[in-house]
Design an enzyme around this catalytic site. Sequence first.
Site, PDB file in Angstrom:
ATOM      1  N   LYS A  10       0.817  -1.222   0.000  1.00  0.00           N
ATOM      2  CA  LYS A  10       0.000   0.000   0.000  1.00  0.00           C
ATOM      3  C   LYS A  10       0.855   1.279   0.000  1.00  0.00           C
ATOM      4  O   LYS A  10       2.054   1.240   0.313  1.00  0.00           O
ATOM      5  CB  LYS A  10      -0.927  -0.024   1.221  1.00  0.00           C
ATOM      6  CG  LYS A  10      -1.966  -1.151   1.170  1.00  0.00           C
ATOM      7  CD  LYS A  10      -2.974  -0.983   2.300  1.00  0.00           C
ATOM      8  CE  LYS A  10      -4.024  -2.074   2.280  1.00  0.00           C
ATOM      9  NZ  LYS A  10      -5.082  -1.843   3.295  1.00  0.00           N
ATOM     10  N   PHE A  58     -15.490   3.942   6.948  1.00  0.00           N
ATOM     11  CA  PHE A  58     -14.108   4.269   6.584  1.00  0.00           C
ATOM     12  C   PHE A  58     -13.863   4.240   5.072  1.00  0.00           C
ATOM     13  O   PHE A  58     -12.731   4.412   4.611  1.00  0.00           O
ATOM     14  CB  PHE A  58     -13.125   3.328   7.288  1.00  0.00           C
ATOM     15  CG  PHE A  58     -13.363   1.853   7.042  1.00  0.00           C
ATOM     16  CD1 PHE A  58     -12.871   1.225   5.913  1.00  0.00           C
ATOM     17  CD2 PHE A  58     -14.074   1.095   7.962  1.00  0.00           C
ATOM     18  CE1 PHE A  58     -13.084  -0.118   5.679  1.00  0.00           C
ATOM     19  CE2 PHE A  58     -14.299  -0.263   7.754  1.00  0.00           C
ATOM     20  CZ  PHE A  58     -13.797  -0.866   6.598  1.00  0.00           C
ATOM     21  N   ARG A  86      -2.345 -14.443   4.217  1.00  0.00           N
ATOM     22  CA  ARG A  86      -2.927 -13.766   5.382  1.00  0.00           C
ATOM     23  C   ARG A  86      -2.099 -14.048   6.638  1.00  0.00           C
ATOM     24  O   ARG A  86      -1.956 -13.191   7.510  1.00  0.00           O
ATOM     25  CB  ARG A  86      -4.399 -14.168   5.553  1.00  0.00           C
ATOM     26  CG  ARG A  86      -5.255 -13.544   4.454  1.00  0.00           C
ATOM     27  CD  ARG A  86      -6.692 -13.971   4.502  1.00  0.00           C
ATOM     28  NE  ARG A  86      -7.448 -13.316   5.548  1.00  0.00           N
ATOM     29  CZ  ARG A  86      -7.938 -12.083   5.458  1.00  0.00           C
ATOM     30  NH1 ARG A  86      -7.736 -11.358   4.384  1.00  0.00           N
ATOM     31  NH2 ARG A  86      -8.641 -11.563   6.443  1.00  0.00           N
ATOM     32  N   THR A  92      -5.384  -7.429  10.447  1.00  0.00           N
ATOM     33  CA  THR A  92      -5.653  -6.148   9.772  1.00  0.00           C
ATOM     34  C   THR A  92      -5.157  -4.964  10.591  1.00  0.00           C
ATOM     35  O   THR A  92      -4.555  -4.030  10.068  1.00  0.00           O
ATOM     36  CB  THR A  92      -7.182  -6.001   9.532  1.00  0.00           C
ATOM     37  OG1 THR A  92      -7.635  -7.155   8.823  1.00  0.00           O
ATOM     38  CG2 THR A  92      -7.510  -4.756   8.732  1.00  0.00           C
ATOM     39  N   ARG A 103       2.601  -6.769   8.690  1.00  0.00           N
ATOM     40  CA  ARG A 103       1.920  -5.613   9.288  1.00  0.00           C
ATOM     41  C   ARG A 103       2.527  -5.235  10.635  1.00  0.00           C
ATOM     42  O   ARG A 103       2.623  -4.052  10.964  1.00  0.00           O
ATOM     43  CB  ARG A 103       0.423  -5.898   9.399  1.00  0.00           C
ATOM     44  CG  ARG A 103      -0.286  -5.756   8.057  1.00  0.00           C
ATOM     45  CD  ARG A 103      -1.719  -6.166   8.159  1.00  0.00           C
ATOM     46  NE  ARG A 103      -2.480  -5.872   6.947  1.00  0.00           N
ATOM     47  CZ  ARG A 103      -3.536  -6.566   6.566  1.00  0.00           C
ATOM     48  NH1 ARG A 103      -3.961  -7.585   7.299  1.00  0.00           N
ATOM     49  NH2 ARG A 103      -4.184  -6.248   5.467  1.00  0.00           N
ATOM     50  N   ASN A 113      -2.209   0.151   6.640  1.00  0.00           N
ATOM     51  CA  ASN A 113      -1.659  -1.085   7.209  1.00  0.00           C
ATOM     52  C   ASN A 113      -0.733  -1.856   6.272  1.00  0.00           C
ATOM     53  O   ASN A 113      -0.666  -3.079   6.307  1.00  0.00           O
ATOM     54  CB  ASN A 113      -2.788  -1.975   7.741  1.00  0.00           C
ATOM     55  CG  ASN A 113      -3.778  -2.377   6.669  1.00  0.00           C
ATOM     56  OD1 ASN A 113      -3.699  -1.919   5.546  1.00  0.00           O
ATOM     57  ND2 ASN A 113      -4.706  -3.255   7.021  1.00  0.00           N
ATOM     58  N   HIS A 116      -2.286  -5.423   1.568  1.00  0.00           N
ATOM     59  CA  HIS A 116      -3.630  -6.012   1.430  1.00  0.00           C
ATOM     60  C   HIS A 116      -3.463  -7.484   1.082  1.00  0.00           C
ATOM     61  O   HIS A 116      -2.493  -7.874   0.431  1.00  0.00           O
ATOM     62  CB  HIS A 116      -4.396  -5.307   0.304  1.00  0.00           C
ATOM     63  CG  HIS A 116      -5.639  -6.029  -0.108  1.00  0.00           C
ATOM     64  ND1 HIS A 116      -6.810  -5.953   0.613  1.00  0.00           N
ATOM     65  CD2 HIS A 116      -5.887  -6.891  -1.139  1.00  0.00           C
ATOM     66  CE1 HIS A 116      -7.732  -6.712   0.028  1.00  0.00           C
ATOM     67  NE2 HIS A 116      -7.197  -7.285  -1.035  1.00  0.00           N
ATOM     68  N   GLU A 127     -10.018 -10.056  -7.639  1.00  0.00           N
ATOM     69  CA  GLU A 127      -9.063  -8.964  -7.420  1.00  0.00           C
ATOM     70  C   GLU A 127      -7.893  -9.038  -8.405  1.00  0.00           C
ATOM     71  O   GLU A 127      -7.430  -8.006  -8.901  1.00  0.00           O
ATOM     72  CB  GLU A 127      -8.576  -8.993  -5.963  1.00  0.00           C
ATOM     73  CG  GLU A 127      -9.701  -8.612  -5.000  1.00  0.00           C
ATOM     74  CD  GLU A 127      -9.331  -8.730  -3.534  1.00  0.00           C
ATOM     75  OE1 GLU A 127     -10.199  -8.441  -2.690  1.00  0.00           O
ATOM     76  OE2 GLU A 127      -8.183  -9.109  -3.211  1.00  0.00           O
TER      77      GLU A 127
HETATM   78  P1  CMP Z   1      -7.519  -4.369   3.629  1.00  0.00           P
HETATM   79  O1  CMP Z   1      -7.052  -5.757   3.909  1.00  0.00           O
HETATM   80  O2  CMP Z   1      -6.925  -3.676   2.477  1.00  0.00           O
HETATM   81  O3  CMP Z   1      -9.104  -4.396   3.455  1.00  0.00           O
HETATM   82  C1  CMP Z   1      -9.932  -3.297   3.758  1.00  0.00           C
HETATM   83  C2  CMP Z   1      -9.175  -2.204   4.465  1.00  0.00           C
HETATM   84  O4  CMP Z   1      -9.969  -1.280   5.150  1.00  0.00           O
HETATM   85  C3  CMP Z   1      -8.307  -2.818   5.542  1.00  0.00           C
HETATM   86  O5  CMP Z   1      -7.241  -3.500   4.938  1.00  0.00           O
HETATM   87  C4  CMP Z   1      -7.944  -1.610   6.384  1.00  0.00           C
HETATM   88  O6  CMP Z   1      -6.802  -0.941   5.922  1.00  0.00           O
HETATM   89  C5  CMP Z   1      -9.147  -0.728   6.167  1.00  0.00           C
HETATM   90  N1  CMP Z   1      -9.930  -0.635   7.397  1.00  0.00           N
HETATM   91  C6  CMP Z   1     -10.558  -1.620   8.033  1.00  0.00           C
HETATM   92  N2  CMP Z   1     -11.181  -1.137   9.133  1.00  0.00           N
HETATM   93  C7  CMP Z   1     -10.915   0.189   9.159  1.00  0.00           C
HETATM   94  C8  CMP Z   1     -11.283   1.236  10.029  1.00  0.00           C
HETATM   95  N3  CMP Z   1     -12.041   1.008  11.115  1.00  0.00           N
HETATM   96  N4  CMP Z   1     -10.825   2.455   9.759  1.00  0.00           N
HETATM   97  C9  CMP Z   1     -10.069   2.700   8.651  1.00  0.00           C
HETATM   98  N5  CMP Z   1      -9.703   1.729   7.778  1.00  0.00           N
HETATM   99  C10 CMP Z   1     -10.123   0.486   8.042  1.00  0.00           C
END
Ligand code: CMP
Length: 141
Positions: A10, A58, A86, A92, A103, A113, A116, A127
């Site tokens: 990212k 979000f 994963r 996450t 992460r 984070n 993905h 995807e």
């Molecule tokens: P990702 O695995 O890319 O999938 C969805 C993304 O949404 C996740 O990683 C986080 O970076 C983001 N995300 C999930 N929950 C929140 C949150 N509460 N606030 C902001 N970003 C979020």
Amino acid sequence: MGNKTFAIIKPDAVKNGYTGKIYDRILQADFKILSAKLMKMTKAQAEGFYEVHKERPFYEELTTFMSSGPCMVLALEKDNAVSAWRETIGATNPDEAAEGTIRKDFATNLGENAVHGSDSDENAQKEIGFFFTESELIANQ
Ligand code: CMP
């Protein structure tokens, strides 16, 4: 179980200079890289990619961040690729990510984070198809 998954390094991780280190973690974890490209998503691409989160509070923050700078998109291959990736990236929320995960070591916060990973074989296929054409996936040639 499928053998492909989709990953993104990212914009926070690219900006912080971690692209090479994360790429190396991918190889160390024995993934084959079917394709990789550095790109800057448009807002519309980020919105399309994260369409599943459209109703989440979000969504705007997430799609603005994902289109804020360069990222690297990757198609990865390994047995049980979705769960293996994963496990390699960790939870996450980096505060909850296990020691030694990507992460834990490179993420900024929940929103930024570092990486993905697809959450199912079905989504991995979608995807990969969102960002790569068949001819870009080297294992298909
Ligand atoms: P990702 O695995 O890319 O999938 C969805 C993304 O949404 C996740 O990683 C986080 O970076 C983001 N995300 C999930 N929950 C929140 C949150 N509460 N606030 C902001 N970003 C979020």
